[in-house]
Design a protein around this motif. Structure first.
Motif, PDB file in Angstrom:
ATOM      1  N   SER A  16       1.215  -1.182  -0.045  1.00 25.62           N
ATOM      2  CA  SER A  16      -0.027  -0.164  -0.272  1.00 25.62           C
ATOM      3  C   SER A  16       0.971   1.402  -0.128  1.00 25.62           C
ATOM      4  CB  SER A  16      -0.768   0.532   1.508  1.00 25.62           C
ATOM      5  OG  SER A  16       0.169  -0.020   2.130  1.00 25.62           O
ATOM      6  N   SER A  17       0.287   2.131  -0.065  1.00 25.78           N
ATOM      7  CA  SER A  17       0.507   3.401   0.184  1.00 25.78           C
ATOM      8  C   SER A  17       2.052   4.157   1.220  1.00 25.78           C
ATOM      9  CB  SER A  17       0.083   4.779  -0.601  1.00 25.78           C
ATOM     10  OG  SER A  17      -1.221   4.252   0.162  1.00 25.78           O
ATOM     11  N   THR A  18       2.651   4.967   1.715  1.00 29.78           N
ATOM     12  CA  THR A  18       2.567   4.981   2.705  1.00 29.78           C
ATOM     13  C   THR A  18       1.892   4.535   3.979  1.00 29.78           C
ATOM     14  OG1 THR A  18       3.310   7.331   2.095  1.00 29.78           O
ATOM     15  CG2 THR A  18       5.275   5.930   1.693  1.00 29.78           C
ATOM     16  N   VAL A  19       2.899   4.626   5.328  1.00 27.30           N
ATOM     17  CA  VAL A  19       1.719   4.628   6.525  1.00 27.30           C
ATOM     18  C   VAL A  19       1.181   5.538   6.576  1.00 27.30           C
ATOM     19  CG1 VAL A  19       2.085   4.238   8.945  1.00 27.30           C
ATOM     20  CG2 VAL A  19       3.864   2.597   6.924  1.00 27.30           C
ATOM     21  N   PHE A  20       1.487   7.358   6.067  1.00 21.91           N
ATOM     22  CA  PHE A  20       0.998   7.939   6.814  1.00 21.91           C
ATOM     23  C   PHE A  20       0.400   9.053   5.445  1.00 21.91           C
ATOM     24  CE2 PHE A  20       1.656   6.903  11.213  1.00 21.91           C
ATOM     25  CZ  PHE A  20       0.774   8.151  11.972  1.00 21.91           C
ATOM     26  N   ALA A  21       0.568  10.478   6.485  1.00 25.43           N
ATOM     27  CA  ALA A  21       0.173  11.404   5.243  1.00 25.43           C
ATOM     28  C   ALA A  21       1.939  12.350   4.230  1.00 25.43           C
ATOM     29  CB  ALA A  21      -0.310  12.139   6.473  1.00 25.43           C
ATOM     30  N   GLN A  95      -0.232  14.395  15.299  1.00 25.12           N
ATOM     31  CA  GLN A  95       1.092  13.998  16.423  1.00 25.12           C
ATOM     32  C   GLN A  95       0.339  12.739  17.421  1.00 25.12           C
ATOM     33  OE1 GLN A  95       1.980  18.024  18.507  1.00 25.12           O
ATOM     34  NE2 GLN A  95       2.979  18.312  16.441  1.00 25.12           N
ATOM     35  N   LYS A  96      -1.707  12.880  17.785  1.00 26.82           N
ATOM     36  CA  LYS A  96      -1.464  11.462  18.075  1.00 26.82           C
ATOM     37  C   LYS A  96      -1.501  10.489  17.407  1.00 26.82           C
ATOM     38  CE  LYS A  96      -5.753  10.487  19.782  1.00 26.82           C
ATOM     39  NZ  LYS A  96      -7.298  10.481  20.814  1.00 26.82           N
ATOM     40  N   VAL A  97      -2.246  10.906  16.558  1.00 23.70           N
ATOM     41  CA  VAL A  97      -1.633   9.362  14.773  1.00 23.70           C
ATOM     42  C   VAL A  97      -0.434   8.670  15.321  1.00 23.70           C
ATOM     43  CG1 VAL A  97      -2.011   8.524  12.451  1.00 23.70           C
ATOM     44  CG2 VAL A  97      -4.001  10.033  14.107  1.00 23.70           C
ATOM     45  N   VAL A  98       0.538   9.532  15.277  1.00 24.96           N
ATOM     46  CA  VAL A  98       2.007   9.380  14.814  1.00 24.96           C
ATOM     47  C   VAL A  98       2.299   8.859  16.413  1.00 24.96           C
ATOM     48  CG1 VAL A  98       4.072  10.269  14.680  1.00 24.96           C
ATOM     49  CG2 VAL A  98       2.356  10.990  13.635  1.00 24.96           C
ATOM     50  N   ASP A  99       2.208   9.285  17.594  1.00 29.47           N
ATOM     51  CA  ASP A  99       2.184   8.709  18.470  1.00 29.47           C
ATOM     52  C   ASP A  99       1.905   7.468  18.666  1.00 29.47           C
ATOM     53  OD1 ASP A  99       4.065  10.790  19.458  1.00 29.47           O
ATOM     54  OD2 ASP A  99       2.400  11.654  20.692  1.00 29.47           O
ATOM     55  N   GLY A 100       0.249   6.959  18.746  1.00 33.77           N
ATOM     56  CA  GLY A 100      -0.459   5.890  18.450  1.00 33.77           C
ATOM     57  C   GLY A 100       0.172   4.857  18.031  1.00 33.77           C
ATOM     58  N   THR A 101       0.872   5.352  16.698  1.00 36.45           N
ATOM     59  CA  THR A 101       1.790   4.475  15.278  1.00 36.45           C
ATOM     60  C   THR A 101       3.382   4.359  15.979  1.00 36.45           C
ATOM     61  OG1 THR A 101       1.264   5.528  13.609  1.00 36.45           O
ATOM     62  CG2 THR A 101       2.837   4.423  13.213  1.00 36.45           C
ATOM     63  N   GLY A 128      -1.338  -1.392   9.753  1.00 35.55           N
ATOM     64  CA  GLY A 128      -2.618  -1.425   8.898  1.00 35.55           C
ATOM     65  C   GLY A 128      -3.416  -0.311   9.529  1.00 35.55           C
ATOM     66  N   GLU A 129      -4.261  -0.321  10.696  1.00 34.80           N
ATOM     67  CA  GLU A 129      -5.180  -0.073  10.653  1.00 34.80           C
ATOM     68  C   GLU A 129      -4.291   1.953  11.278  1.00 34.80           C
ATOM     69  OE1 GLU A 129      -8.403  -0.252  10.670  1.00 34.80           O
ATOM     70  OE2 GLU A 129      -7.930  -2.327  10.576  1.00 34.80           O
ATOM     71  N   GLN A 130      -3.375   1.550  11.777  1.00 35.11           N
ATOM     72  CA  GLN A 130      -2.546   3.279  11.803  1.00 35.11           C
ATOM     73  C   GLN A 130      -2.672   3.736  10.429  1.00 35.11           C
ATOM     74  OE1 GLN A 130      -3.507   3.931  15.292  1.00 35.11           O
ATOM     75  NE2 GLN A 130      -1.687   4.715  14.755  1.00 35.11           N
ATOM     76  N   ARG A 131      -2.025   3.334   9.633  1.00 32.17           N
ATOM     77  CA  ARG A 131      -2.241   3.504   8.332  1.00 32.17           C
ATOM     78  C   ARG A 131      -3.278   3.967   7.588  1.00 32.17           C
ATOM     79  NH1 ARG A 131      -3.390   2.212   2.959  1.00 32.17           N
ATOM     80  NH2 ARG A 131      -3.913  -0.037   3.993  1.00 32.17           N
ATOM     81  N   HIS A 135      -3.949   7.968   6.834  1.00 29.47           N
ATOM     82  CA  HIS A 135      -4.656   8.236   4.915  1.00 29.47           C
ATOM     83  C   HIS A 135      -5.141   9.107   5.107  1.00 29.47           C
ATOM     84  CE1 HIS A 135      -0.939   5.193   2.454  1.00 29.47           C
ATOM     85  NE2 HIS A 135      -0.917   6.360   3.267  1.00 29.47           N
ATOM     86  N   SER A 136      -6.585   8.034   5.578  1.00 25.29           N
ATOM     87  CA  SER A 136      -8.052   8.963   5.846  1.00 25.29           C
ATOM     88  C   SER A 136      -7.904  10.177   6.485  1.00 25.29           C
ATOM     89  CB  SER A 136      -8.605   8.124   6.163  1.00 25.29           C
ATOM     90  OG  SER A 136      -8.881   8.319   7.836  1.00 25.29           O
ATOM     91  N   SER A 137      -6.959  10.608   7.522  1.00 22.25           N
ATOM     92  CA  SER A 137      -7.574  11.607   8.168  1.00 22.25           C
ATOM     93  C   SER A 137      -6.649  13.460   7.211  1.00 22.25           C
ATOM     94  CB  SER A 137      -7.081  11.580   9.785  1.00 22.25           C
ATOM     95  OG  SER A 137      -7.909  10.668  10.373  1.00 22.25           O
ATOM     96  N   PHE A 138      -5.201  12.717   7.129  1.00 21.20           N
ATOM     97  CA  PHE A 138      -3.414  13.360   6.809  1.00 21.20           C
ATOM     98  C   PHE A 138      -3.220  13.489   5.373  1.00 21.20           C
ATOM     99  CE2 PHE A 138      -3.740  12.123  11.499  1.00 21.20           C
ATOM    100  CZ  PHE A 138      -4.467  13.372  11.655  1.00 21.20           C
ATOM    101  N   LYS A 139      -4.113  12.861   4.365  1.00 25.31           N
ATOM    102  CA  LYS A 139      -2.986  12.783   3.311  1.00 25.31           C
ATOM    103  C   LYS A 139      -3.961  13.736   1.931  1.00 25.31           C
ATOM    104  CE  LYS A 139      -1.539  10.077  -0.601  1.00 25.31           C
ATOM    105  NZ  LYS A 139      -1.594   7.920  -0.853  1.00 25.31           N
TER     106      LYS A 139
END
Length: 141
Positions: A16-21, A95-101, A128-131, A135-139
């Motif tokens: 899949s595309s990268t893990v985050f935004a 930052q909360k999502v990054v910290d969770g990851t 996968g859930e963090q990704r 993506h849904s929130s920041f990309k």
């Protein structure tokens, strides 16, 4: 059978595309996300081959890239022209999502070190859930 499921989960995450935004824009965050994608692929390859010690090294690199990306601003925030309280709120969510990851990655590191393949599979699912969340929130691009 279990190795097949683990391989499928790992392949799903890494293909899949990268893990985050990140966007098509050349930003520091985009660079970190490209590095994260590469490290995830290398880590999954090591896990598939049973080389947990090498996989742990990739987890350490992933944690480092996520820590660096924490202080970056996703392109979506710039694109959406967020300012003031809204920007502050969205940055806090990012930052909360990054910290969770990072928490998931630290748990993954412990599971790899202990050889707990069941926990490793579970944590790949959590990644996968963090990704998806990132993506849904920041990309946006």
């Amino acid at each position: 059978m279990k190795k097949g499921l683990l391989s499928a989960a790992v392949l799903s995450i890494t293909c899949s595309s990268t893990v985050f935004a990140h966007g098509s824009c050349d930003t520091e965050l985009h660079g970190y996300m490209q590095n994260i994608k590469d490290e995830m692929r290398a880590m999954s390859s090591d896990v598939k081959s049973g080389d947990n010690q090498s996989a742990v090294k990739h987890v350490d690199s992933l944690i480092s890239y996520f820590e660096k990306s924490r202080s970056e601003t996703p392109h979506k925030f710039i694109h959406d022209d967020l300012k003031g309280a809204e920007l502050k709120s969205q940055n806090a969510e990012y930052q909360k999502v990054v910290d969770g990851t990072i928490v998931v990655l630290k748990d993954l590191e412990r599971a790899l070190q202990s050889g707990d393949s069941s926990k490793v599979r579970e944590l790949f699912g959590a990644m996968g859930e963090q990704r998806k969340l990132g993506h849904s929130s920041f990309k946006d691009c």
